[in-house]
Design a protein around this motif. Structure first.
Motif, PDB file in Angstrom:
ATOM      1  N   ILE A 143       0.858  -1.185   0.000  1.00 19.49           N
ATOM      2  CA  ILE A 143       0.000   0.000   0.000  1.00 19.49           C
ATOM      3  C   ILE A 143       0.895   1.237   0.000  1.00 19.49           C
ATOM      4  O   ILE A 143       1.860   1.314   0.764  1.00 19.49           O
ATOM      5  CB  ILE A 143      -0.902   0.030   1.250  1.00 19.49           C
ATOM      6  N   GLN A 144       0.580   2.170  -0.865  1.00 12.57           N
ATOM      7  CA  GLN A 144       1.320   3.435  -0.928  1.00 12.57           C
ATOM      8  C   GLN A 144       0.335   4.585  -0.734  1.00 12.57           C
ATOM      9  O   GLN A 144      -0.672   4.662  -1.458  1.00 12.57           O
ATOM     10  CB  GLN A 144       2.002   3.582  -2.291  1.00 12.57           C
ATOM     11  N   TYR A 145       0.618   5.449   0.222  1.00  6.32           N
ATOM     12  CA  TYR A 145      -0.196   6.663   0.354  1.00  6.32           C
ATOM     13  C   TYR A 145       0.445   7.705  -0.563  1.00  6.32           C
ATOM     14  O   TYR A 145       1.293   8.487  -0.163  1.00  6.32           O
ATOM     15  CB  TYR A 145      -0.254   7.137   1.803  1.00  6.32           C
ATOM     16  N   LEU A 193       1.218  11.723  -0.331  1.00 10.90           N
ATOM     17  CA  LEU A 193       2.313  12.297   0.446  1.00 10.90           C
ATOM     18  C   LEU A 193       3.693  11.993  -0.118  1.00 10.90           C
ATOM     19  O   LEU A 193       4.683  12.486   0.410  1.00 10.90           O
ATOM     20  CB  LEU A 193       2.243  11.807   1.897  1.00 10.90           C
ATOM     21  N   CYS A 194       3.777  11.185  -1.170  1.00  6.97           N
ATOM     22  CA  CYS A 194       5.079  10.845  -1.759  1.00  6.97           C
ATOM     23  C   CYS A 194       5.784  12.119  -2.229  1.00  6.97           C
ATOM     24  O   CYS A 194       5.167  12.990  -2.838  1.00  6.97           O
ATOM     25  CB  CYS A 194       4.858   9.903  -2.953  1.00  6.97           C
ATOM     26  N   ASN A 195       7.102  12.215  -1.944  1.00  5.39           N
ATOM     27  CA  ASN A 195       7.863  13.392  -2.375  1.00  5.39           C
ATOM     28  C   ASN A 195       8.789  13.079  -3.551  1.00  5.39           C
ATOM     29  O   ASN A 195       9.635  13.889  -3.908  1.00  5.39           O
ATOM     30  CB  ASN A 195       8.668  13.960  -1.201  1.00  5.39           C
ATOM     31  N   GLY A 196       8.661  11.866  -4.109  1.00  8.29           N
ATOM     32  CA  GLY A 196       9.475  11.505  -5.269  1.00  8.29           C
ATOM     33  C   GLY A 196      10.947  11.357  -4.965  1.00  8.29           C
ATOM     34  O   GLY A 196      11.792  11.589  -5.837  1.00  8.29           O
ATOM     35  N   CYS A 197      11.281  10.931  -3.752  1.00  5.81           N
ATOM     36  CA  CYS A 197      12.696  10.828  -3.353  1.00  5.81           C
ATOM     37  C   CYS A 197      13.455   9.762  -4.143  1.00  5.81           C
ATOM     38  O   CYS A 197      14.670   9.740  -4.136  1.00  5.81           O
ATOM     39  CB  CYS A 197      12.812  10.559  -1.862  1.00  5.81           C
ATOM     40  N   ASN A 198      12.739   8.852  -4.765  1.00  4.09           N
ATOM     41  CA  ASN A 198      13.319   7.842  -5.673  1.00  4.09           C
ATOM     42  C   ASN A 198      13.880   6.600  -4.962  1.00  4.09           C
ATOM     43  O   ASN A 198      14.396   5.701  -5.616  1.00  4.09           O
ATOM     44  CB  ASN A 198      14.411   8.459  -6.565  1.00  4.09           C
ATOM     45  N   ALA A 199      13.810   6.550  -3.642  1.00  2.00           N
ATOM     46  CA  ALA A 199      14.409   5.419  -2.920  1.00  2.00           C
ATOM     47  C   ALA A 199      13.763   4.092  -3.333  1.00  2.00           C
ATOM     48  O   ALA A 199      14.457   3.092  -3.532  1.00  2.00           O
ATOM     49  CB  ALA A 199      14.271   5.629  -1.416  1.00  2.00           C
ATOM     50  N   CYS A 200      12.452   4.072  -3.463  1.00  2.67           N
ATOM     51  CA  CYS A 200      11.764   2.831  -3.833  1.00  2.67           C
ATOM     52  C   CYS A 200      12.129   2.416  -5.255  1.00  2.67           C
ATOM     53  O   CYS A 200      12.296   1.227  -5.541  1.00  2.67           O
ATOM     54  CB  CYS A 200      10.248   2.989  -3.673  1.00  2.67           C
ATOM     55  N   VAL A 201      12.286   3.386  -6.138  1.00  2.00           N
ATOM     56  CA  VAL A 201      12.616   3.096  -7.539  1.00  2.00           C
ATOM     57  C   VAL A 201      14.022   2.504  -7.651  1.00  2.00           C
ATOM     58  O   VAL A 201      14.242   1.526  -8.368  1.00  2.00           O
ATOM     59  CB  VAL A 201      12.502   4.378  -8.397  1.00  2.00           C
ATOM     60  N   LYS A 247       5.859  12.037  -8.579  1.00  2.00           N
ATOM     61  CA  LYS A 247       5.700  11.089  -7.474  1.00  2.00           C
ATOM     62  C   LYS A 247       5.895   9.678  -7.996  1.00  2.00           C
ATOM     63  O   LYS A 247       5.743   9.419  -9.192  1.00  2.00           O
ATOM     64  CB  LYS A 247       4.292  11.213  -6.869  1.00  2.00           C
ATOM     65  N   SER A 248       6.174   8.748  -7.091  1.00  2.00           N
ATOM     66  CA  SER A 248       6.385   7.389  -7.574  1.00  2.00           C
ATOM     67  C   SER A 248       5.052   6.670  -7.785  1.00  2.00           C
ATOM     68  O   SER A 248       4.057   6.944  -7.112  1.00  2.00           O
ATOM     69  CB  SER A 248       7.296   6.600  -6.634  1.00  2.00           C
ATOM     70  N   ILE A 249       5.092   5.752  -8.734  1.00  2.00           N
ATOM     71  CA  ILE A 249       3.937   4.944  -9.091  1.00  2.00           C
ATOM     72  C   ILE A 249       4.215   3.502  -8.693  1.00  2.00           C
ATOM     73  O   ILE A 249       5.305   2.984  -8.987  1.00  2.00           O
ATOM     74  CB  ILE A 249       3.682   5.010 -10.615  1.00  2.00           C
ATOM     75  N   ARG A 301      12.907   2.033   3.680  1.00  2.00           N
ATOM     76  CA  ARG A 301      13.728   3.128   3.146  1.00  2.00           C
ATOM     77  C   ARG A 301      12.919   4.312   2.640  1.00  2.00           C
ATOM     78  O   ARG A 301      13.494   5.355   2.320  1.00  2.00           O
ATOM     79  CB  ARG A 301      14.615   2.609   2.019  1.00  2.00           C
ATOM     80  N   CYS A 302      11.620   4.156   2.567  1.00  2.00           N
ATOM     81  CA  CYS A 302      10.779   5.270   2.108  1.00  2.00           C
ATOM     82  C   CYS A 302      10.963   6.457   3.059  1.00  2.00           C
ATOM     83  O   CYS A 302      10.724   6.345   4.262  1.00  2.00           O
ATOM     84  CB  CYS A 302       9.313   4.834   2.073  1.00  2.00           C
ATOM     85  N   SER A 303      11.397   7.574   2.506  1.00  2.00           N
ATOM     86  CA  SER A 303      11.768   8.727   3.332  1.00  2.00           C
ATOM     87  C   SER A 303      10.580   9.276   4.112  1.00  2.00           C
ATOM     88  O   SER A 303      10.759   9.852   5.187  1.00  2.00           O
ATOM     89  CB  SER A 303      12.372   9.820   2.456  1.00  2.00           C
ATOM     90  N   LEU A 304       9.382   9.120   3.589  1.00  2.00           N
ATOM     91  CA  LEU A 304       8.207   9.676   4.266  1.00  2.00           C
ATOM     92  C   LEU A 304       7.312   8.599   4.869  1.00  2.00           C
ATOM     93  O   LEU A 304       6.231   8.904   5.364  1.00  2.00           O
ATOM     94  CB  LEU A 304       7.407  10.543   3.285  1.00  2.00           C
ATOM     95  N   LYS A 305       7.780   7.353   4.805  1.00  2.00           N
ATOM     96  CA  LYS A 305       7.022   6.233   5.400  1.00  2.00           C
ATOM     97  C   LYS A 305       5.592   6.148   4.857  1.00  2.00           C
ATOM     98  O   LYS A 305       4.640   5.997   5.612  1.00  2.00           O
ATOM     99  CB  LYS A 305       7.006   6.334   6.932  1.00  2.00           C
ATOM    100  N   VAL A 306       5.493   6.268   3.537  1.00  2.00           N
ATOM    101  CA  VAL A 306       4.167   6.196   2.924  1.00  2.00           C
ATOM    102  C   VAL A 306       3.923   4.839   2.254  1.00  2.00           C
ATOM    103  O   VAL A 306       2.925   4.656   1.557  1.00  2.00           O
ATOM    104  CB  VAL A 306       3.937   7.351   1.914  1.00  2.00           C
ATOM    105  N   ILE A 307       4.853   3.884   2.468  1.00  2.00           N
ATOM    106  CA  ILE A 307       4.684   2.526   1.934  1.00  2.00           C
ATOM    107  C   ILE A 307       4.431   1.599   3.106  1.00  2.00           C
ATOM    108  O   ILE A 307       5.132   1.663   4.127  1.00  2.00           O
ATOM    109  CB  ILE A 307       5.934   2.066   1.164  1.00  2.00           C
TER     110      ILE A 307
HETATM  111  S1  SF4 Z   1      10.460   5.970  -1.279  1.00  2.00           S
HETATM  112 FE1  SF4 Z   1       8.451   6.770  -0.553  1.00  2.00          FE
HETATM  113  S2  SF4 Z   1       8.575   9.020  -0.706  1.00  2.00           S
HETATM  114 FE2  SF4 Z   1      10.267   8.139  -1.907  1.00  2.00          FE
HETATM  115  S3  SF4 Z   1       9.490   8.023  -4.015  1.00  2.00           S
HETATM  116 FE3  SF4 Z   1       9.081   6.010  -3.038  1.00  2.00          FE
HETATM  117  S4  SF4 Z   1       6.997   6.169  -2.172  1.00  2.00           S
HETATM  118 FE4  SF4 Z   1       7.703   8.243  -2.618  1.00  2.00          FE
END
Ligand code: SF4
Length: 75
Positions: free
Chosen positions: A5-7, A10-18, A33-35, A64-70
């Motif tokens: 689940i991803q909220y 609030l994603c800031n596109g930090c790219n960590a998940c990618v 934002k990440s998809i 590792r999600c910087s905003l803990k939205v995963i």
């Molecule tokens: S790690 Fe979290 S905040 Fe960063 S791009 Fe992915 S979902 Fe968004």
């Protein structure tokens, strides 16, 4: 199965998940934002049921999600 689940709101596109799992996450060219690839969006949340084999990598993305939205749960 694994529920991811991803909220997204609030994603800031930090790219960590990618960087961690480019087969499952990518950055949208339209809003930066990440998809969650393959996920279904509803009320700002994107949800996906994935196979058990994705659990470890998805948990790392959660951590590792910087905003803990995963959020990742076994179901
Ligand atoms: S790690 Fe979290 S905040 Fe960063 S791009 Fe992915 S979902 Fe968004």
């Amino acid at each position: 199965m694994v529920r991811i689940i991803q909220y997204r709101k609030l994603c800031n596109g930090c790219n960590a998940c990618v960087e961690l799992d480019p087969a499952r996450w990518r950055i949208s060219k339209s809003d930066g934002k990440s998809i969650l690839v393959g996920g279904a969006e509803n009320n700002g949340f994107t949800t996906l049921l994935a196979s058990d084999g994705e659990y470890e990598l998805s948990k790392l993305a959660e951590q590792r999600c910087s905003l803990k939205v995963i959020r990742v749960h076994k179901v």
